[in-house]
Design a protein around this motif. Structure first.
Motif, PDB file in Angstrom:
ATOM      1  N   ARG A 111       0.866  -1.183   0.000  1.00 27.37           N
ATOM      2  CA  ARG A 111       0.000   0.000   0.000  1.00 27.37           C
ATOM      3  C   ARG A 111       0.894   1.221   0.000  1.00 27.37           C
ATOM      4  N   PRO A 113       0.171   4.795   1.126  1.00 29.45           N
ATOM      5  CA  PRO A 113      -0.523   5.964   1.678  1.00 29.45           C
ATOM      6  C   PRO A 113       0.399   7.171   1.728  1.00 29.45           C
ATOM      7  N   ARG A 117      -1.652  10.614   6.049  1.00 31.32           N
ATOM      8  CA  ARG A 117      -2.607   9.542   6.323  1.00 31.32           C
ATOM      9  C   ARG A 117      -1.941   8.476   7.193  1.00 31.32           C
ATOM     10  N   ARG A 125      -7.580   0.105   7.611  1.00 32.70           N
ATOM     11  CA  ARG A 125      -8.674   0.698   6.825  1.00 32.70           C
ATOM     12  C   ARG A 125      -8.476   2.206   6.682  1.00 32.70           C
ATOM     13  N   ASP A 128      -6.585   3.906   3.751  1.00 33.51           N
ATOM     14  CA  ASP A 128      -7.232   4.053   2.451  1.00 33.51           C
ATOM     15  C   ASP A 128      -8.227   5.200   2.413  1.00 33.51           C
ATOM     16  N   ARG A 129      -8.476   5.842   3.524  1.00 32.67           N
ATOM     17  CA  ARG A 129      -9.460   6.929   3.590  1.00 32.67           C
ATOM     18  C   ARG A 129      -8.788   8.274   3.414  1.00 32.67           C
ATOM     19  N   GLU A 130      -9.596   9.234   2.986  1.00 35.32           N
ATOM     20  CA  GLU A 130      -9.111  10.606   2.883  1.00 35.32           C
ATOM     21  C   GLU A 130      -8.880  11.165   4.281  1.00 35.32           C
TER      22      GLU A 130
END
Length: 157
Positions: A111, A113, A117, A125, A128-130
């Protein structure tokens, strides 16, 4: 970059020799230019109930090497000794102030990020979010005009 660790032996190798490795076939070349590597410890490989990220390190150099030229690898890898790998030479391995857990048991391969973040996450989880902001951010979308040219249009979420 968030990268999985094969087990305690692999994590010890990272600490001892100061590098992380990834088969060239596993990530795009454009993804190899990373600022840091965070080490994901899968629950199944570390005898835990949930996977976790506890440590990370700054990447000081990225190079390519054949698997046979990477010291200390005693476990089987993808391909053979002539398989090309990215070698990420690392600065000191640092502990996160708070581990990033994987209570949902999401699959973690690689991943990417952004740093903000990563710093604010408490779960996989959340990587992966803004990042949340106090005020709603304005977004810019592009639409094509009938002529084929793009027109920028601002909108609030």
């Amino acid at each position: 970059m968030i990268g999985p660790v094969r087990g305690p032996e692999h994590l010890a190798l990272i600490h001892r020799l100061g590098f992380y490795h990834v088969p060239v076939s596993a990530i795009a070349a454009s993804r190899a230019a990373v600022a840091f590597v965070a080490f994901y410890e899968p629950a199944s490989r570390f005898g835990a109930t949930t996977g976790v990220i506890r440590e990370y390190a700054e990447v000081v150099r990225v190079s390519r090497a054949f698997r046979r030229d990477l010291p200390g690898l005693t476990w089987p890898g993808r391909g053979n000794a002539d398989t090309p790998y990215y070698r990420f030479d690392l600065g000191p391995v640092l502990s996160l102030p708070q581990p990033i857990a994987n209570p949902e048991r999401l699959r973690v391969v690689f991943r990417f990020p952004d740093v903000e973040r990563f710093r604010g996450a408490t779960t996989i989880r959340e990587l992966d979010r803004e990042v949340s902001h106090a005020a709603p951010a304005r977004t810019t979308t592009a639409r094509r005009r009938p002529s084929g040219k793009r027109k920028e249009e601002e909108s609030a979420p």
